[in-house]
Write a protein that holds these residues in place. Sequence first.
Motif, PDB file in Angstrom:
ATOM      1  N   LEU A 520      88.955  56.059  38.111  1.00 19.21           N
ATOM      2  CA  LEU A 520      89.387  56.258  36.726  1.00 19.21           C
ATOM      3  C   LEU A 520      88.208  56.809  35.949  1.00 19.21           C
ATOM      4  O   LEU A 520      87.036  56.490  36.308  1.00 19.21           O
ATOM      5  CB  LEU A 520      89.954  54.639  35.993  1.00 19.21           C
ATOM      6  N   SER A 521      88.583  57.871  35.134  1.00 17.95           N
ATOM      7  CA  SER A 521      87.697  58.470  34.413  1.00 17.95           C
ATOM      8  C   SER A 521      87.972  58.395  32.938  1.00 17.95           C
ATOM      9  O   SER A 521      88.999  57.967  32.517  1.00 17.95           O
ATOM     10  CB  SER A 521      87.632  59.911  34.641  1.00 17.95           C
ATOM     11  N   ALA A 522      86.872  58.048  32.049  1.00 20.35           N
ATOM     12  CA  ALA A 522      86.733  57.743  30.571  1.00 20.35           C
ATOM     13  C   ALA A 522      87.394  58.850  29.911  1.00 20.35           C
ATOM     14  O   ALA A 522      87.936  58.769  28.864  1.00 20.35           O
ATOM     15  CB  ALA A 522      85.704  57.516  30.124  1.00 20.35           C
ATOM     16  N   THR A 523      87.172  60.334  30.605  1.00 28.29           N
ATOM     17  CA  THR A 523      87.657  61.382  29.941  1.00 28.29           C
ATOM     18  C   THR A 523      88.844  61.911  30.473  1.00 28.29           C
ATOM     19  O   THR A 523      90.154  62.070  29.724  1.00 28.29           O
ATOM     20  CB  THR A 523      86.632  62.534  29.792  1.00 28.29           C
ATOM     21  N   THR A 524      89.321  61.892  31.765  1.00 26.23           N
ATOM     22  CA  THR A 524      90.491  62.487  32.418  1.00 26.23           C
ATOM     23  C   THR A 524      91.483  61.465  32.634  1.00 26.23           C
ATOM     24  O   THR A 524      92.629  61.725  33.449  1.00 26.23           O
ATOM     25  CB  THR A 524      89.914  63.378  33.600  1.00 26.23           C
ATOM     26  N   GLY A 525      91.010  60.340  32.952  1.00 21.22           N
ATOM     27  CA  GLY A 525      91.966  59.146  33.269  1.00 21.22           C
ATOM     28  C   GLY A 525      92.104  59.026  34.690  1.00 21.22           C
ATOM     29  O   GLY A 525      91.031  58.656  35.448  1.00 21.22           O
ATOM     30  N   LEU A 526      93.075  59.330  35.138  1.00 23.83           N
ATOM     31  CA  LEU A 526      93.411  59.016  36.766  1.00 23.83           C
ATOM     32  C   LEU A 526      92.470  60.027  37.655  1.00 23.83           C
ATOM     33  O   LEU A 526      92.416  61.169  37.171  1.00 23.83           O
ATOM     34  CB  LEU A 526      94.813  59.081  37.070  1.00 23.83           C
ATOM     35  N   VAL A 527      91.883  59.785  38.714  1.00 23.86           N
ATOM     36  CA  VAL A 527      91.108  60.503  39.593  1.00 23.86           C
ATOM     37  C   VAL A 527      91.420  60.543  40.914  1.00 23.86           C
ATOM     38  O   VAL A 527      91.635  59.498  41.266  1.00 23.86           O
ATOM     39  CB  VAL A 527      89.585  60.431  39.362  1.00 23.86           C
ATOM     40  N   GLY A 528      91.770  61.702  41.497  1.00 19.96           N
ATOM     41  CA  GLY A 528      92.082  61.671  42.924  1.00 19.96           C
ATOM     42  C   GLY A 528      91.092  62.178  43.740  1.00 19.96           C
ATOM     43  O   GLY A 528      89.865  62.877  43.442  1.00 19.96           O
ATOM     44  N   GLY A 529      91.059  61.838  45.137  1.00 21.95           N
ATOM     45  CA  GLY A 529      90.260  62.402  46.104  1.00 21.95           C
ATOM     46  C   GLY A 529      88.981  61.660  45.982  1.00 21.95           C
ATOM     47  O   GLY A 529      88.918  60.396  45.550  1.00 21.95           O
ATOM     48  N   LYS A 530      87.884  62.149  46.405  1.00 17.67           N
ATOM     49  CA  LYS A 530      86.483  61.511  46.850  1.00 17.67           C
ATOM     50  C   LYS A 530      85.863  61.439  45.607  1.00 17.67           C
ATOM     51  O   LYS A 530      85.657  62.440  44.905  1.00 17.67           O
ATOM     52  CB  LYS A 530      85.724  62.216  47.886  1.00 17.67           C
TER      53      LYS A 530
END
Length: 936
Positions: A520-530
Motif C-alpha cells: 500500500l502507498s500513501a499516494t497511489t493506494g494499491l501497489v503491485g509487483g516488487k
Amino acid sequence: MDGTTVTLLRREDMLVLDFTFSNISRSGTAGAVVLGPTTPGTAGTITAHFPPQSALEEATSLAVASTSTKRVRYSGESTVALRVPPGTSVPFTADGLLSWAALQAAQAGTVLECVWGLFFGPASADSVWRHVTAPVTGSSGATAIWHTRIAPASAPLWEDGPVGLVGVASPRGRQPFTSSLSAPHRQQIHNATGTRPVTANRLVLSALGANADLAGDWKDLPALGITGYRHRSAGGRDIVVQVDERGFLLPFGFPVQVTTRTERRLDYGLVQSIRLTVLKPEITYEGVAGLPNGGRAFPFVRIRVDQPVDTEISLGTPLERVGYWVHRADAPATALPFTLSADDRLGHRVHFTAPLVFIRGDFAYGGLSGPLVTYENITKNLPLPATGRLELAPDGNTTDEKSTVDIAELRVGAEPSQATSAQLMAAGRLAAHPRLLSVGARIPALDALASPPAGTGVSTAAPAAVTGTVHQLKLYDKYVTGGLATARQVYASLPNAADFAPPPAASGAVAALGLMVSGLSATTGLVGGKLDTVAAGQFDPGAYFKPPAGAGDLPTRLLGVIDLTQLVEPGPVGAGDGTSTPKIVTTVEHAQGATKPPTAVRTEMTWRPRIKVTTIAPLTTTKPDSLDIRSTSLARFDGSPPAAEVRGELRDFRLSFANILSIEFRRVAFTGKPGASPDLDVKIGAVGFDGDLRFLDKLREYLPTPAGGPRVDVDPKGVEVGYGLAVPTVGAGVFLLQNLVLSIRVRLPFDGTPVRTTFAISSRDHPFLVTVSLLGGGGCLAVTVESGEVTVLEAQLEFGAAAALDLGVASGSVSITAGVYLKLDHGASRLKGFLRAVGALDVLGIISVSVEFYLSLETIDVPKDPANPGGRKRKEIVGRAVVTVRVRVAFFSQSVSLPMERRFGGGGDPSYSDAFPSQNAWSRRCAAFAALEDAS
C-alpha cells in the motif's frame, strides 16, 4: 575443642542446641573447666546450632482454596556465632554455654533461616541475643520453652528489635510446590537487603521454630523490583506474608504493582492471592526518549487499559527469568484478557483485547533483547481481536487520511529501547517499546471495485467497503527505518499478495486491470509487483501488474485483447497522481469535520499512463496520452444505497481485424452510474478494408450507389460497429451474379472478453447467386475471430443444373441440385450435405410421371451411454434416402415414397473409460482369463 560438637539437651524447657568451636581450647580441672581462645591474642568462636526454624508449607490460591492435606518441607539448621575475645573464658557448663551476654554476637558464621530458603545475618555487630540460662517455671507450674531473641545492644532488656538483617548466602532456588514466597521473591529479597536491610521488629529462635516479624521497604529504590516485604510467623509457620513488586506490562509498558499476600486460615491453611494494580492506566509514546525509528513501528501515540486495572491474577507461563504471562485467578490455565483502547496520531481509536506479560522491575531497564525475541515468537501467531480505524503511516505535515484502514485484528511485538538504563529509570519506562508485527485490516480499495451490480457495469462498493475481506498487512521495512519519503510513500506490505482484478466496467470498460497487490502507498493506494522496485522510484508494468496464468491469459488488457504491460511505458513512479502507476485510494468522509464520526468511505481510481506509440496487433496507437480511466465509489455507513461513477476513455487509435478491416477510432468514452444505462460516446474516423481486400475500397469508388457509413449499436454489454458493402447485380452474357454483400461487424464488449470480429459474404437468409447458362448455385460464408483465433466458421454452398424438352405431344425436364453446409463453433462441428435429382414426363397433359431422389448426410452428437443423456457425447453420421414416384392419369393420382436411414458410428476405437466404466467391469474382464501358473 575444634572439630568437637557438644549437644545441650534440657527436657524441662525443651532446650536443644549443638555447639561447635573454632580456635577454642578447654582448660582447668574437674568442676572448674573453662573454654578460651587457643591462640593467644586471637579471638575464638563458639557457634550455636539450632534445629529447623521455619517450614515451607504449601499454599493454595484464594480463588480455588482447598481443605486437602498440604505438603510441608522443613528448613535447615540456623546458627548463631559468638565471639570469645582474647583473655576471656567461658565456663564449660550449661549455664556457661548459654551465657551469651558476656560474648560478642559475631556477624560471620551467623546464618538464620528463619524464613524457608532465605539466609539472614545481622547487618551490624551491635546486636545481642537475650535469653535466660535456666528453666523458668511460672506459678501455675508450667515451664516456658527456652528461646532467645535478637535485639540492639542499646535496647532495654524488655525490648526486642528493630535489628537489621541482610542476606548472607544465596537463597534456595527451586521449590516443589507453591508457598508464601516464590524463588524469584526470595532472590529479590536477598538482593534488596544488599541495598537496605530487612528490619526484624521481632525475631525469636526456639526448638519449635522461629517467631518472626520482618519488614522491608524499598519503594524509593527504582532499580529494585521488590518494593515491600512483610513476614510474620510463629513457631516456624507463616501467619501473614506479603510481597509488593513493581514492574511493567509488556509490550505496552504500563507500570503496575503486583501484591502477593499469603495468610493462614483455620479452614484452608495457607491461602494466597495475587493482586495486580495498574499504577498508570494510560501511556503516551510521543516524545519518549529512545523510541526506535521515531515510533513508526507502532502507529499509536496513546494507549489505555480500560479494564481490569485492579484485579486478582495467577502466574502463567514464565517469560524466561524476567517475568510471566498474566493469567486469570479463577482459571489459572487461561490468560487474562485486558481490554485496551489506543489512539493514533489522527485521533482514531482502536479497541482490542490482549494478554499481557508482567516484567519484573529488576529486569525492566535493560537486558531484554533475548526475552523479547521469545515474546515475539509467541505473539506473531497471536491475533488480537480489534475494531476501529488506524492510520498506519501518518504524515506529520497533514491530517489527511492517506493510510487509514479498518482494523479487524492486531499482532503486537516489542523491541528494545534505545535509551540508557538511567534515562529509562528516571522516566519510569520499560526498556522495550511495542511494535506492530502485522495487522488484519479491511482495504476498501480492494473491495469497493470487486464486483459490479447486475446490468449497470458499475461497482457496488458499499457493503464490501465497510465489511470486506480481512488482509494481513505489515509495515514496510523501508518505511519503518526511513519514513515515507525514503520508501517513496510505500508504507505497508501484504505477506500474502491479494488478487485485484476489478471488472472492466469498474475501469471505464476500455481496460481490465489485474495486479497482485503486494503493498500500500500513501499516494497511489494499491501497489503491485516488487515493493523494493517501487520504493526505488521505478515503475515496471511487466512486474507491477499480474502476470499471465497461462497461454491466452491477459489479466491486464486493453479492449479485451491487448496486453497493457506491453503497451504502457515504464519509467519513474511519478508523483502519485495516476499518471504513471494506477492511483487507487480510499478516503473517509466526515459530515462535520474530522473530529466527528465518519459518514462514508470514498474509493477513487485514476490512471492516465503514457502509452507507447506503436502497433500491437490488432491495435495501433498514435498518441502517448490517449488512455484515461477514472472511477469513484461512495459507500455510506447509514445503510443507504451506494453511489458510484466510472469513466473510461481511449482516444486516437486504430483497430485492424484479421487483416480484413481497419477502423479508426477518434474516441471511445464510457460513463456508468448505478440504476442507469451506460452512456457511451463512440466517434469513428475512417473505415476501410485491409490486406487482400483493400481493392474493395477502390471498387467502392466506382459503384453506382455509394456504400452507407458504419453502423454503431450500443447496449449495456458493449458497442458494435458494423460495415457493409453491397455489390450490385452483375450480368455478362450467360454469367449472372446477384445478392453479393461483403460485411464486417466488430463487437467491443464491456465485460472484459476479447473484441470479436465477424466477416461475412452474404448470409444464409440472403445467399449470393451465380448463374452460368444451365448451371447455377449460391452460398454464404461467415468467419468470427477472437484474440487472433478463428472461433466460428460457417459456410454454405449449393449448386445445380436443369434442362427441359418440349415436343408438343410430350414434354420432360430434368434437374439435379447438391449442397454442403459446415459450421465450426468453438471446437464443435456440424456438417450437412444433400443431393436431389428430379425427372418429370408429361404426355398430352393426361398422363404425367415424376421421380424424385433425395439423399442427405449429416453429423450429430449422441450420448455414449443412452441411459445417461447428459453424459459424454460421440459423433454419428446419419444418412437418409427417399425415392418418391408420382403418377397422374386424368383425374387419378398416386404417390409412393420409399425412405431409408442408416447410421454410422464415429469417434474411432472406444476409450478405456468407455469399455470399462466401473471397477466391476474390469474385474469381470480379468476373471474371464485363466490364472497364471507359477513358473517356479
